[in-house]
Scaffold this motif. Structure first.
Motif, PDB file in Angstrom:
ATOM      1  N   LYS A  86      -9.231   6.090  -1.523  1.00 20.16           N
ATOM      2  CA  LYS A  86      -9.590   5.457  -0.323  1.00 20.16           C
ATOM      3  C   LYS A  86     -10.928   5.351   0.033  1.00 20.16           C
ATOM      4  O   LYS A  86     -11.355   4.131   0.454  1.00 20.16           O
ATOM      5  N   PRO A  87     -11.969   6.187  -0.487  1.00 16.81           N
ATOM      6  CA  PRO A  87     -13.229   5.824  -0.338  1.00 16.81           C
ATOM      7  C   PRO A  87     -13.724   4.585  -1.160  1.00 16.81           C
ATOM      8  O   PRO A  87     -14.927   4.223  -0.955  1.00 16.81           O
ATOM      9  N   LEU A  88     -12.992   4.367  -2.057  1.00 13.54           N
ATOM     10  CA  LEU A  88     -13.392   2.856  -3.077  1.00 13.54           C
ATOM     11  C   LEU A  88     -12.746   1.795  -2.441  1.00 13.54           C
ATOM     12  O   LEU A  88     -12.653   0.690  -2.956  1.00 13.54           O
ATOM     13  N   GLY A  89     -12.136   1.968  -1.147  1.00 10.34           N
ATOM     14  CA  GLY A  89     -11.726   0.707  -0.586  1.00 10.34           C
ATOM     15  C   GLY A  89     -10.226   0.318  -0.887  1.00 10.34           C
ATOM     16  O   GLY A  89      -9.678  -0.736  -0.258  1.00 10.34           O
ATOM     17  N   ALA A  90      -9.465   1.221  -1.484  1.00 14.58           N
ATOM     18  CA  ALA A  90      -8.128   1.006  -1.939  1.00 14.58           C
ATOM     19  C   ALA A  90      -7.243   0.955  -0.683  1.00 14.58           C
ATOM     20  O   ALA A  90      -7.326   1.884   0.214  1.00 14.58           O
ATOM     21  N   THR A  91      -6.263   0.439  -0.566  1.00 22.53           N
ATOM     22  CA  THR A  91      -5.032   0.296   0.209  1.00 22.53           C
ATOM     23  C   THR A  91      -3.770   0.347  -0.272  1.00 22.53           C
ATOM     24  O   THR A  91      -3.673  -0.278  -1.307  1.00 22.53           O
ATOM     25  N   TRP A  92      -2.738   0.989   0.280  1.00 27.23           N
ATOM     26  CA  TRP A  92      -1.316   1.011  -0.126  1.00 27.23           C
ATOM     27  C   TRP A  92      -0.416   1.191   1.027  1.00 27.23           C
ATOM     28  O   TRP A  92      -0.852   1.803   2.108  1.00 27.23           O
ATOM     29  N   VAL A  93       1.046   1.223   0.782  1.00 28.15           N
ATOM     30  CA  VAL A  93       1.947   1.142   1.657  1.00 28.15           C
ATOM     31  C   VAL A  93       2.538   2.629   0.897  1.00 28.15           C
ATOM     32  O   VAL A  93       2.994   2.560  -0.017  1.00 28.15           O
ATOM     33  N   LYS A  94       2.712   3.665   1.833  1.00 28.90           N
ATOM     34  CA  LYS A  94       3.392   4.860   1.356  1.00 28.90           C
ATOM     35  C   LYS A  94       5.174   4.718   1.214  1.00 28.90           C
ATOM     36  O   LYS A  94       5.682   4.241   2.130  1.00 28.90           O
ATOM     37  N   PRO A  95       5.515   4.689   0.012  1.00 32.97           N
ATOM     38  CA  PRO A  95       6.980   4.409  -0.285  1.00 32.97           C
ATOM     39  C   PRO A  95       7.742   5.438   0.383  1.00 32.97           C
ATOM     40  O   PRO A  95       7.370   6.554   0.233  1.00 32.97           O
ATOM     41  N   GLU A  96       8.718   5.163   1.075  1.00 36.68           N
ATOM     42  CA  GLU A  96       9.862   6.183   1.511  1.00 36.68           C
ATOM     43  C   GLU A  96      10.861   6.554   0.549  1.00 36.68           C
ATOM     44  O   GLU A  96      11.640   7.483   0.806  1.00 36.68           O
ATOM     45  N   GLY A  97      10.574   6.030  -0.772  1.00 39.16           N
ATOM     46  CA  GLY A  97      11.632   6.427  -1.955  1.00 39.16           C
ATOM     47  C   GLY A  97      11.262   5.599  -2.950  1.00 39.16           C
ATOM     48  O   GLY A  97      10.219   4.863  -3.100  1.00 39.16           O
ATOM     49  N   GLY A  98      12.036   5.770  -3.868  1.00 40.84           N
ATOM     50  CA  GLY A  98      11.767   4.923  -5.312  1.00 40.84           C
ATOM     51  C   GLY A  98      10.681   5.624  -6.065  1.00 40.84           C
ATOM     52  O   GLY A  98      10.593   6.574  -6.260  1.00 40.84           O
TER      53      GLY A  98
END
Ligand SMILES: Cc1ncc(COP(=O)(O)O)c(C=O)c1O
Length: 406
Positions: A320-332
């Motif tokens: 996160k401090p490096l500017g990365a983004t993501w969606v937390k997966p609910e599974g998989g």
């Protein structure tokens, strides 16, 4: 002069694509490498003893199991699946609405045989499952990509895409979607979008291939009904798999859909492998009908949820401090990282030097130029402490590419 093979190859073979991931596996096997690259289940939780209990069948039912089976599949397994999948499918499907396949990958291939003529267009998510893109491409397909967000495929864009394609004389054959915990994007299609997709499919007369190998591996929230269950007509075909909920080595998958298309696919299967292995189908059926699958699913879910949570914590801390983004997966099995100022093909080389591997985003993207700033990260294979170490190595690789911490 080209070789005896080169001169005589089919035009499909001349244009076929090798899988970039399979080619990458050699690098990943180096000693000390932490791999977030594959899509593999954790071997330490394979239900070895319970699965082995079925081995008596190899003697007791040898006359059937060591023999050729029917192309349609081992009847007790079909019966189990018809009942077990009923809540998700909206009803118990008939035996002639299910075909057992050699992994769900074969369902993609058989569907390609049944549906695609050279130059036809397939609507796919952008990004999408690489080996589906490969198999459809090898059948002669071209792609129309639909972006994916945290609610899955942005289905509202599809009417415009179909209308434009048709006005250009393009033949749009089907829509391919991975509904739950998408590979690679990790997101799940909302109920509203599932219903809307069915409306669009009906209005434009374009069928849907609903691919769902991860659907039963849900860590948070409630299971959602399949797209199949919303389609009261006959426009959806659904593929499932034992690979992520039991073992990919069984190579047992299934496809559920209207009798007509299941029959077409069965005819192609006759010419592809005659039948899936009766031995593994019987072992899987025995395991499932004793209730072991239902007992094992919570074990898998608990194991992978811990790993997903470890990955989430490590991402927050290091990326996160490096500017990365993501969606937390609910599974998989996957996270899909977005690293806005990083070319992930370059990052891959740096990461390999640091002994951590992932798959760069571009090969998952049907549209030229997408995915260059994305990385697919698998979390099911490595232990939580290894995940933390791997993410910190990845952060070092990113920093060495000259990205200042914010
Ligand atoms: C979206 C998707 N579909 C299909 C498959 C094929 O799985 P299998 O052939 O092992 O059932 C995979 C495997 O990773 C996948 O991710």
């Amino acid at each position: 002069m080209s070789s005896i093979w080169g001169q005589n190859l089919s035009s499909i073979a001349k244009n076929s694509r090798p899988s970039p991931i399979r080619e990458m596996l050699a690098v990943i096997k180096q000693p000390g490498m932490i791999s977030f690259a594959g899509g593999m289940p954790a071997p330490e939780i394979f239900p070895v003893d319970k699965f082995y209990e079925g081995a008596h069948l190899l003697k007791d039912d040898a006359a059937n199991l060591l023999q050729y089976g029917t192309t349609e599949g081992y009847p007790p397994l079909k019966e189990f699946l018809a009942t077990w999948t009923a809540p998700r499918m909206g009803r118990k499907v008939d035996h002639d609405e299910i075909l057992i396949t050699t992994g769900s990958q074969q369902a993609l291939d058989l569907f390609g045989w049944a549906m695609i003529d050279e130059g036809d267009y397939v609507i796919v998510e952008d990004p999408s499952y690489l080996a589906a893109l490969t198999v459809f491409f090898n059948h002669g397909a071209k792609f129309l990509g639909v972006p994916v967000d945290h609610l899955g495929m942005q289905v509202e864009l599809i009417p415009g895409i179909i209308e434009k394609a048709r006005s250009e004389g393009k033949n749009v054959k089907f829509i391919y979607t991975i509904v739950n915990f998408q590979n690679p994007a990790g997101s799940t299609m909302s109920i509203e979008r599932r219903k809307r997709l069915v409306e669009i499919s009906k209005k434009y007369n374009v069928p849907v291939f609903e691919d769902d190998p991860y659907g039963y591996v849900r860590y948070d929230g409630d299971h959602l009904p399949s797209i199949f269950s919303f389609h009261d007509g006959d426009g959806v075909i659904y593929a499932g798999s034992y690979s992520k909920i039991l073992s990919p080595g069984t190579r047992v998958g299934w496809v559920t859909g209207p009798k007509e298309i299941i029959r077409n696919m069965t005819v192609f299967k006759q010419g592809t492998d005659l039948c899936s292995s009766p031995i593994t189908q019987a072992l899987v059926a025995e395991y499932c009908s004793k209730g072991y699958l239902d007992e094992h699913l919570p074990v898998i879910i608990d194991n992978y949820r811990k790993k997903r949570d470890a990955m989430e914590v490590s991402f927050e801390k290091h990326l996160k401090p490096l500017g990365a983004t993501w969606v937390k997966p609910e599974g998989g099995f996957f996270y899909w990282l977005e690293l806005p100022s990083i070319n992930t093909n370059e990052l891959f080389k740096k990461a390999i030097e640091k002994k951590v591997a992932f798959v760069p985003g571009a090969p998952f993207c049907p549209m030229e130029g997408s995915g260059l700033h994305n990385a697919r990260i698998n979390y099911t294979f490595s232990a939580p402490d290894v995940i933390e170490e791997g993410v910190s190595r990845l952060a070092e690789a990113i920093q060495e590419m000259g990205i200042p911490a914010l």
